[in-house]
Enzyme design. Structure first.
Site, PDB file in Angstrom:
ATOM      1  N   ASP A   9       0.863  -1.175   0.000  1.00  0.00           N
ATOM      2  CA  ASP A   9       0.000   0.000   0.000  1.00  0.00           C
ATOM      3  C   ASP A   9       0.908   1.236   0.000  1.00  0.00           C
ATOM      4  O   ASP A   9       2.094   1.138   0.297  1.00  0.00           O
ATOM      5  CB  ASP A   9      -0.870  -0.054   1.267  1.00  0.00           C
ATOM      6  CG  ASP A   9      -1.601   1.240   1.507  1.00  0.00           C
ATOM      7  OD1 ASP A   9      -2.312   1.692   0.597  1.00  0.00           O
ATOM      8  OD2 ASP A   9      -1.451   1.809   2.605  1.00  0.00           O
ATOM      9  N   ASP A  11      -0.115   5.188   0.947  1.00  0.00           N
ATOM     10  CA  ASP A  11      -0.292   6.157   2.039  1.00  0.00           C
ATOM     11  C   ASP A  11      -0.388   5.451   3.383  1.00  0.00           C
ATOM     12  O   ASP A  11      -1.193   4.540   3.550  1.00  0.00           O
ATOM     13  CB  ASP A  11      -1.577   6.970   1.824  1.00  0.00           C
ATOM     14  CG  ASP A  11      -1.444   7.886   0.628  1.00  0.00           C
ATOM     15  OD1 ASP A  11      -0.612   8.789   0.693  1.00  0.00           O
ATOM     16  OD2 ASP A  11      -2.165   7.665  -0.368  1.00  0.00           O
ATOM     17  N   GLY A 257       9.828  14.128  34.082  1.00  0.00           N
ATOM     18  CA  GLY A 257       9.021  13.079  33.464  1.00  0.00           C
ATOM     19  C   GLY A 257       8.039  12.500  34.461  1.00  0.00           C
ATOM     20  O   GLY A 257       7.439  13.219  35.249  1.00  0.00           O
ATOM     21  N   LYS A 263      13.894   6.100  40.152  1.00  0.00           N
ATOM     22  CA  LYS A 263      13.322   5.486  41.357  1.00  0.00           C
ATOM     23  C   LYS A 263      12.922   4.040  41.141  1.00  0.00           C
ATOM     24  O   LYS A 263      13.294   3.161  41.889  1.00  0.00           O
ATOM     25  CB  LYS A 263      12.106   6.290  41.818  1.00  0.00           C
ATOM     26  CG  LYS A 263      12.484   7.379  42.826  1.00  0.00           C
ATOM     27  CD  LYS A 263      11.251   7.920  43.549  1.00  0.00           C
ATOM     28  CE  LYS A 263      11.366   9.428  43.691  1.00  0.00           C
ATOM     29  NZ  LYS A 263      10.423  10.184  42.885  1.00  0.00           N
ATOM     30  N   THR A 269      15.864   8.658  32.642  1.00  0.00           N
ATOM     31  CA  THR A 269      15.618   9.041  31.246  1.00  0.00           C
ATOM     32  C   THR A 269      15.238  10.511  31.204  1.00  0.00           C
ATOM     33  O   THR A 269      14.364  10.953  31.950  1.00  0.00           O
ATOM     34  CB  THR A 269      14.477   8.208  30.623  1.00  0.00           C
ATOM     35  OG1 THR A 269      13.332   8.299  31.476  1.00  0.00           O
ATOM     36  CG2 THR A 269      14.882   6.769  30.450  1.00  0.00           C
ATOM     37  N   ASN A 271      13.397  13.485  29.901  1.00  0.00           N
ATOM     38  CA  ASN A 271      12.219  13.764  29.078  1.00  0.00           C
ATOM     39  C   ASN A 271      12.383  15.108  28.378  1.00  0.00           C
ATOM     40  O   ASN A 271      12.846  16.061  28.982  1.00  0.00           O
ATOM     41  CB  ASN A 271      10.958  13.758  29.943  1.00  0.00           C
ATOM     42  CG  ASN A 271      10.660  12.379  30.495  1.00  0.00           C
ATOM     43  OD1 ASN A 271      11.484  11.797  31.217  1.00  0.00           O
ATOM     44  ND2 ASN A 271       9.528  11.839  30.152  1.00  0.00           N
ATOM     45  N   GLU A 322      12.282   9.531  25.376  1.00  0.00           N
ATOM     46  CA  GLU A 322      13.054   9.494  26.625  1.00  0.00           C
ATOM     47  C   GLU A 322      14.400   8.833  26.426  1.00  0.00           C
ATOM     48  O   GLU A 322      14.495   7.613  26.385  1.00  0.00           O
ATOM     49  CB  GLU A 322      12.309   8.645  27.665  1.00  0.00           C
ATOM     50  CG  GLU A 322      10.961   9.139  28.065  1.00  0.00           C
ATOM     51  CD  GLU A 322      10.399   8.282  29.200  1.00  0.00           C
ATOM     52  OE1 GLU A 322      11.166   7.870  30.089  1.00  0.00           O
ATOM     53  OE2 GLU A 322       9.207   8.004  29.162  1.00  0.00           O
ATOM     54  N   ARG A 347      14.259  -2.089  18.222  1.00  0.00           N
ATOM     55  CA  ARG A 347      13.133  -3.030  18.308  1.00  0.00           C
ATOM     56  C   ARG A 347      11.847  -2.250  18.561  1.00  0.00           C
ATOM     57  O   ARG A 347      11.891  -1.080  18.932  1.00  0.00           O
ATOM     58  CB  ARG A 347      13.368  -4.031  19.459  1.00  0.00           C
ATOM     59  CG  ARG A 347      13.449  -3.337  20.815  1.00  0.00           C
ATOM     60  CD  ARG A 347      13.540  -4.318  21.970  1.00  0.00           C
ATOM     61  NE  ARG A 347      13.745  -3.619  23.235  1.00  0.00           N
ATOM     62  CZ  ARG A 347      12.785  -3.186  24.034  1.00  0.00           C
ATOM     63  NH1 ARG A 347      11.521  -3.388  23.698  1.00  0.00           N
ATOM     64  NH2 ARG A 347      13.059  -2.548  25.150  1.00  0.00           N
ATOM     65  N   PHE A 352       5.870  -6.193  29.251  1.00  0.00           N
ATOM     66  CA  PHE A 352       6.616  -7.210  29.986  1.00  0.00           C
ATOM     67  C   PHE A 352       5.781  -7.683  31.154  1.00  0.00           C
ATOM     68  O   PHE A 352       4.906  -6.959  31.629  1.00  0.00           O
ATOM     69  CB  PHE A 352       7.948  -6.620  30.481  1.00  0.00           C
ATOM     70  CG  PHE A 352       8.870  -6.244  29.353  1.00  0.00           C
ATOM     71  CD1 PHE A 352       9.785  -7.151  28.837  1.00  0.00           C
ATOM     72  CD2 PHE A 352       8.792  -4.981  28.772  1.00  0.00           C
ATOM     73  CE1 PHE A 352      10.615  -6.806  27.777  1.00  0.00           C
ATOM     74  CE2 PHE A 352       9.623  -4.626  27.714  1.00  0.00           C
ATOM     75  CZ  PHE A 352      10.535  -5.546  27.216  1.00  0.00           C
TER      76      PHE A 352
HETATM   77  P1  ADP Z   1      11.995  11.957  35.346  1.00  0.00           P
HETATM   78  O1  ADP Z   1      10.776  11.489  35.989  1.00  0.00           O
HETATM   79  O2  ADP Z   1      12.177  13.427  35.427  1.00  0.00           O
HETATM   80  O3  ADP Z   1      12.161  11.445  33.963  1.00  0.00           O
HETATM   81  P2  ADP Z   1      14.186  10.256  36.003  1.00  0.00           P
HETATM   82  O4  ADP Z   1      14.299   9.492  37.263  1.00  0.00           O
HETATM   83  O5  ADP Z   1      13.920   9.486  34.746  1.00  0.00           O
HETATM   84  O6  ADP Z   1      13.143  11.367  36.238  1.00  0.00           O
HETATM   85  O7  ADP Z   1      15.511  11.076  35.861  1.00  0.00           O
HETATM   86  C1  ADP Z   1      15.761  11.801  34.681  1.00  0.00           C
HETATM   87  C2  ADP Z   1      16.695  12.954  34.958  1.00  0.00           C
HETATM   88  O8  ADP Z   1      17.930  12.491  35.467  1.00  0.00           O
HETATM   89  C3  ADP Z   1      17.030  13.670  33.664  1.00  0.00           C
HETATM   90  O9  ADP Z   1      16.101  14.676  33.341  1.00  0.00           O
HETATM   91  C4  ADP Z   1      18.414  14.233  33.952  1.00  0.00           C
HETATM   92  O10 ADP Z   1      18.284  15.528  34.516  1.00  0.00           O
HETATM   93  C5  ADP Z   1      18.997  13.291  35.004  1.00  0.00           C
HETATM   94  N1  ADP Z   1      20.031  12.350  34.511  1.00  0.00           N
HETATM   95  C6  ADP Z   1      21.180  12.065  35.180  1.00  0.00           C
HETATM   96  N2  ADP Z   1      21.925  11.173  34.529  1.00  0.00           N
HETATM   97  C7  ADP Z   1      21.232  10.852  33.388  1.00  0.00           C
HETATM   98  C8  ADP Z   1      21.500   9.971  32.288  1.00  0.00           C
HETATM   99  N3  ADP Z   1      22.626   9.248  32.219  1.00  0.00           N
HETATM  100  N4  ADP Z   1      20.577   9.895  31.284  1.00  0.00           N
HETATM  101  C9  ADP Z   1      19.447  10.623  31.340  1.00  0.00           C
HETATM  102  N5  ADP Z   1      19.149  11.468  32.351  1.00  0.00           N
HETATM  103  C10 ADP Z   1      20.030  11.601  33.389  1.00  0.00           C
HETATM  104  N1  RBF Z   2       8.874   0.935  28.249  1.00  0.00           N
HETATM  105  C1  RBF Z   2       8.007  -0.031  27.870  1.00  0.00           C
HETATM  106  O1  RBF Z   2       6.874  -0.034  28.308  1.00  0.00           O
HETATM  107  N2  RBF Z   2       8.373  -1.010  26.986  1.00  0.00           N
HETATM  108  C2  RBF Z   2       9.625  -1.071  26.459  1.00  0.00           C
HETATM  109  O2  RBF Z   2       9.907  -1.968  25.652  1.00  0.00           O
HETATM  110  C3  RBF Z   2      10.576  -0.077  26.852  1.00  0.00           C
HETATM  111  N3  RBF Z   2      11.834  -0.089  26.368  1.00  0.00           N
HETATM  112  C4  RBF Z   2      12.722   0.888  26.740  1.00  0.00           C
HETATM  113  C5  RBF Z   2      14.016   0.872  26.228  1.00  0.00           C
HETATM  114  C6  RBF Z   2      14.931   1.856  26.562  1.00  0.00           C
HETATM  115  C7  RBF Z   2      16.312   1.814  25.984  1.00  0.00           C
HETATM  116  C8  RBF Z   2      14.541   2.910  27.470  1.00  0.00           C
HETATM  117  C9  RBF Z   2      15.500   3.972  27.852  1.00  0.00           C
HETATM  118  C10 RBF Z   2      13.256   2.923  27.983  1.00  0.00           C
HETATM  119  C11 RBF Z   2      12.321   1.924  27.632  1.00  0.00           C
HETATM  120  N4  RBF Z   2      11.025   1.921  28.140  1.00  0.00           N
HETATM  121  C12 RBF Z   2      10.143   0.946  27.758  1.00  0.00           C
HETATM  122  C13 RBF Z   2      10.529   3.109  28.863  1.00  0.00           C
HETATM  123  C14 RBF Z   2      10.469   3.007  30.352  1.00  0.00           C
HETATM  124  O3  RBF Z   2       9.267   2.403  30.714  1.00  0.00           O
HETATM  125  C15 RBF Z   2      10.518   4.479  30.817  1.00  0.00           C
HETATM  126  O4  RBF Z   2      11.768   5.003  30.542  1.00  0.00           O
HETATM  127  C16 RBF Z   2      10.225   4.581  32.284  1.00  0.00           C
HETATM  128  O5  RBF Z   2       8.899   4.246  32.503  1.00  0.00           O
HETATM  129  C17 RBF Z   2      10.466   6.005  32.805  1.00  0.00           C
HETATM  130  O6  RBF Z   2       9.541   6.901  32.273  1.00  0.00           O
HETATM  131 MG    MG Z   3      12.466  10.068  32.721  1.00  0.00          MG
END
Ligand code: ADP
Ligand code: RBF
Ligand code: MG
Length: 391
Positions: A9, A11, A257, A263, A269, A271, A322, A347, A352
């Site tokens: 297909d 579009d 985020g 935690k 990650t 955001n 993220e 992927r 999970f």
């Molecule tokens: P959030 O709920 O804000 O996403 P996280 O527990 O995921 O909280 O922490 C993300 C924050 O941690 C980022 O916004 C950044 O300021 C900080 N941080 C520290 N080290 C890293 C890293 N290696 N990769 C991504 N973020 C990092």
């Molecule tokens: N979340 C999912 O629900 N499924 C996934 O397959 C998944 N894979 C991830 C792979 C990587 C490399 C990263 C960094 C995050 C992934 N997450 C995935 C997101 C994860 O649930 C999210 O970072 C946390 O919930 C924090 O917001």
């Molecule tokens: Mg985050």
């Protein structure tokens, strides 16, 4: 399953007409002194054009009749079809089919003239050159969901037995059409709001495993030809798919985020603020990717892995991007600018059965990416100018 022939297909499968439509809608709204907010874009997705404009007008308090907004959209689209973009993985798939001499054709509902308009852009030439067998909507008596378009496409390829034809389709009507032609179908659908995933699932679940709709994948990047008796892709680097033709570029402010990365998972990650992301995110297919990141005034490129999508394990309702940067940072960097060059697909997003399984999988993604990003084809993105901070 032993398929010998592929029918595609256009579009929503090879071409991203949705981002173009969103962009044109933004332009029309600008003329009205309005901005296409995320909320307005969200209500419009997946609906018929006039219904889109009714809902957007309501959400944005617009008094212009939706019919008039639609008319202006269509006039603009006519001029802009040539800026239509390919969907991620489209050129890769078509090149693969051509290189392996697998007979393939395009079966589109688009009229021939619009097809040529969409393919007219210079960026589309590498794809256009490879599409030798194309059936358009105005060249068959009945459109999808009738089987005519697919039957005509197969005819261009010497009419192989229909059960040997594998169709890739994003729309339920298209999937029904291919099934009515006796062909096998792989549905392509993201998890996003407005996507046709549920309708495709209903079609799939009404089937036995070897007829009609056999699988649903979130994008062409997640399509595995060897599952259907076709040669596997031979371009993987350390198990990841290089996106050398179409890397994703994202730049924005780091915001808080969901408060669960560090935690709950022990995986922070960063955001990215969502307004800055809208265009890049609407074009990107959901999945897990690898690439390079730089932060704040520091130009140092770091390896990173990231998820783009809805985190099925948590069932988010908004698409997020993220990145987990694979380097240690002494302190959080909220409020800084982050720059991302995403050059490799790992992927699809997955669900999970336990938090530990998700965490293990993310660490596997990271280990795989650390190696893949050292390979020359990917490591060259480290010096991408996009990673340099603005002066
Ligand atoms: P959030 O709920 O804000 O996403 P996280 O527990 O995921 O909280 O922490 C993300 C924050 O941690 C980022 O916004 C950044 O300021 C900080 N941080 C520290 N080290 C890293 C890293 N290696 N990769 C991504 N973020 C990092
Ligand atoms: N979340 C999912 O629900 N499924 C996934 O397959 C998944 N894979 C991830 C792979 C990587 C490399 C990263 C960094 C995050 C992934 N997450 C995935 C997101 C994860 O649930 C999210 O970072 C946390 O919930 C924090 O917001
Ligand atoms: Mg985050």
């Amino acid at each position: 399953m032993q398929c010998t022939t592929v029918i595609l297909d256009l579009d929503g499968t090879l071409l991203d007409t949705e981002s173009l439509c969103l962009d044109v809608a933004s332009t029309v709204l600008e003329q009205e002194g309005k901005v296409l907010t995320n909320e307005a874009a969200q209500v419009a997705l997946g609906k018929k054009p006039l219904d889109c404009w009714r809902d957007v007008a309501r959400v944005l308090n617009l008094s212009t009749p939706p019919e008039e907004l639609l008319e202006r959209t269509e006039a603009l689209l006519k001029e802009r079809w040539s800026s239509t973009k390919r969907l991620p993985g489209a050129l890769r798939l078509v090149r693969h089919l051509a290189r392996h001499s697998i007979p393939f054709a395009v079966a589109s509902s688009t009229p021939r003239q619009t097809f040529e308009a969409k393919m007219a852009g210079a960026a589309q030439q590498p794809l256009r050159e490879l599409l030798k067998n194309v059936v358009c909507g105005d060249e068959v008596p009945r459109g999808k969901p009738a089987p005519d378009t697919f039957v005509a496409a197969a005819k261009l390829l010497g009419s192989p037995p229909p059960e040997q034809c594998l169709v890739l389709e994003d729309s339920p009507a298209g999937a029904q059409a291919a099934k009515a032609a006796g062909m096998k179908v792989v549905g392509i659908s993201s998890n996003g709001p407005g996507s046709a995933k549920q309708q495709l699932e209903a079609l799939r679940d009404g089937e036995d495993a070897h007829s009609g709709l056999v699988d649903i994948v979130p994008s062409l990047l997640a399509f595995e030809p060897q599952r259907y008796g076709l040669p596997p892709f031979d371009d993987l680097i350390g198990g990841t798919i290089p996106m050398v033709d179409d890397p994703i570029y994202i730049k924005g402010e780091v915001v808080s985020g969901f408060g669960r990365g560090s935690k709950e998972l022990g995986i922070p990650t960063a955001n990215v603020a969502s307004e800055a992301l809208r265009v890049a995110l609407s074009e990107a297919v959901t999945g897990i990717y690898a690439g390079f990141a730089s932060v704040g005034s520091d130009p140092t490129p770091h390896k990173m892995v990231m998820s783009i999508g809805y985190n099925p394990f948590y069932g988010n309702t908004h698409k997020t991007a993220e990145p987990w940067i694979l380097s240690e940072f002494p302190a959080p960097f909220y409020g800084s600018q982050i720059r991302l060059v995403v050059c490799s697909y790992i992927r699809p997003e997955a669900n999970f059965t336990s938090l530990q399984a998700l965490v293990d999988r993310i660490h596997e993604d990271a280990n795989q990416s650390r190696r893949a990003l050292d390979e020359p084809q990917l490591s060259s993105f480290k010096s991408d100018i996009f990673l340099k901070p603005e002066p």
